[in-house]
Design a protein around this motif. Structure first.
Motif, short mmCIF file in Angstrom:
data_model
loop_
_atom_site.label_atom_id
_atom_site.label_comp_id
_atom_site.label_asym_id
_atom_site.label_seq_id
_atom_site.Cartn_x
_atom_site.Cartn_y
_atom_site.Cartn_z
N THR A 106 0.70 -1.18 0.15
CA THR A 106 -0.12 -0.03 0.03
C THR A 106 0.91 1.50 -0.11
OG1 THR A 106 -1.87 -1.03 1.31
CG2 THR A 106 -1.80 1.22 1.11
N GLU A 126 -0.61 -2.36 -19.30
CA GLU A 126 -1.99 -1.59 -19.15
C GLU A 126 -2.98 -2.58 -18.67
OE1 GLU A 126 -1.52 1.44 -18.21
OE2 GLU A 126 0.56 1.47 -19.10
N ARG A 130 -0.62 -3.20 -14.52
CA ARG A 130 -1.03 -1.91 -13.81
C ARG A 130 -2.34 -2.50 -12.90
NH1 ARG A 130 0.59 3.21 -14.17
NH2 ARG A 130 1.43 2.76 -16.31
N PRO A 131 -3.20 -3.34 -13.59
CA PRO A 131 -4.20 -3.57 -12.63
C PRO A 131 -4.03 -4.29 -11.40
CG PRO A 131 -4.82 -3.74 -14.77
CD PRO A 131 -3.50 -3.46 -14.86
N SER A 134 -2.52 -2.04 -8.96
CA SER A 134 -3.55 -1.02 -8.45
C SER A 134 -4.25 -1.66 -7.47
CB SER A 134 -4.09 -0.50 -9.41
OG SER A 134 -3.58 0.35 -10.52
N TYR A 135 -4.65 -3.15 -7.57
CA TYR A 135 -5.21 -3.86 -6.69
C TYR A 135 -4.59 -3.89 -5.48
CZ TYR A 135 -7.18 -8.02 -4.36
OH TYR A 135 -7.82 -8.70 -3.38
N ARG A 137 -3.02 -1.58 -4.24
CA ARG A 137 -2.87 -0.21 -3.83
C ARG A 137 -1.55 0.37 -3.73
NH1 ARG A 137 -6.59 -2.75 -0.47
NH2 ARG A 137 -5.08 -2.97 1.43
N ALA A 139 1.64 2.67 -5.52
CA ALA A 139 1.53 3.88 -6.28
C ALA A 139 2.46 3.55 -7.56
CB ALA A 139 2.24 5.10 -5.50
N VAL A 140 1.79 3.16 -8.64
CA VAL A 140 2.56 2.81 -9.78
C VAL A 140 2.87 4.10 -10.47
CG1 VAL A 140 2.45 1.46 -11.94
CG2 VAL A 140 1.12 0.76 -9.70
N GLU A 195 1.04 8.34 -3.19
CA GLU A 195 -0.16 8.23 -4.03
C GLU A 195 -0.60 9.77 -4.48
OE1 GLU A 195 -2.59 5.69 -1.53
OE2 GLU A 195 -2.46 4.45 -3.36
#
Length: 204
Positions: A106, A126, A130-131, A134-135, A137, A139-140, A195
């Motif tokens: 996170t 993408e 990235r998903p 992102s899941y 959490r 900071a990509v 983030e």
């Protein structure tokens, strides 16, 4: 400050490991002029494949795998690089990150990258990578790096940045988030600061 790169390449030598090393160098090049001392570790998942499989079955990681997981979760910044298999990240790559606590990444600055034989697989960044982060959490950073076989040694053209330019851009973005990351002694409510910083990034 600790920087960890995870490479899921299976061969030796590996273009995936080469890309991970180039990205690490780019981050160092950005942080060194700021006087930031960066400690780097590269986690080669190829060397941990059996340990990963055993942990998935038994639930108990051997010391080498536990140390790799601790390195990833304790890093100030993470570079994650996978080869493309069947239009997605490799099974070994996914299995390793399945072993990490869902909350452990996170707010952590993460740079995602992939290698493949053809540019047609570049959307894996993408649509899959990235998903995934992102899941978790994380900071990509905005710039993801894909390296097809023909990208190595290419300087790009008038319409497309070459691989070296994309590596520098992505490395600069990760370095900026790492430099802005709160110290480990900061209050828990500051863990989302990277983030917030990510939304403010502007790169020429």
């Amino acid at each position: 400050m600790k920087l960890v790169a995870v490479s899921a390449g299976l061969s030796t030598p590996s273009s995936t490991r080469l890309l991970a090393d180039r990205l690490v160098e780019a981050v160092h090049a950005e942080l060194a002029p700021q006087g930031v001392d960066v400690e780097t570790r590269v986690v080669e998942l190829r060397e941990l494949a059996v340990a990963v499989a055993n942990h998935l079955v038994t639930g108990f990681p051997p010391p080498s795998l536990a140390a790799a997981i601790d390195a990833v979760t304790g890093a100030a910044g993470l570079i994650a690089v996978t080869p493309v298999f069947t239009a997605s990240y490799s099974g070994l790559f996914k299995s390793f990150f399945d072993l990490i606590d869902p909350d452990a990444l996170t707010g952590k600055p993460v740079l995602i990258a992939a290698t493949g034989g053809t540019a047609r697989h570049s959307l894996v960044l993408e649509h899959s990578l990235r998903p995934l982060f992102s899941y978790l959490r994380a900071a990509v950073v905005p710039t993801a790096v894909y390296a097809a076989s023909e990208d190595w040694g290419s300087g790009g053209d008038a319409y497309t940045e070459g691989l070296p330019a994309r590596i520098r851009r992505a490395g600069g973005e990760l370095a900026a988030l790492m430099a802005a990351r709160p110290s480990e002694t900061a209050p828990d409510d500051d863990v989302t600061a990277p983030e917030r910083q990510l939304s403010d990034l502007r790169f020429d």
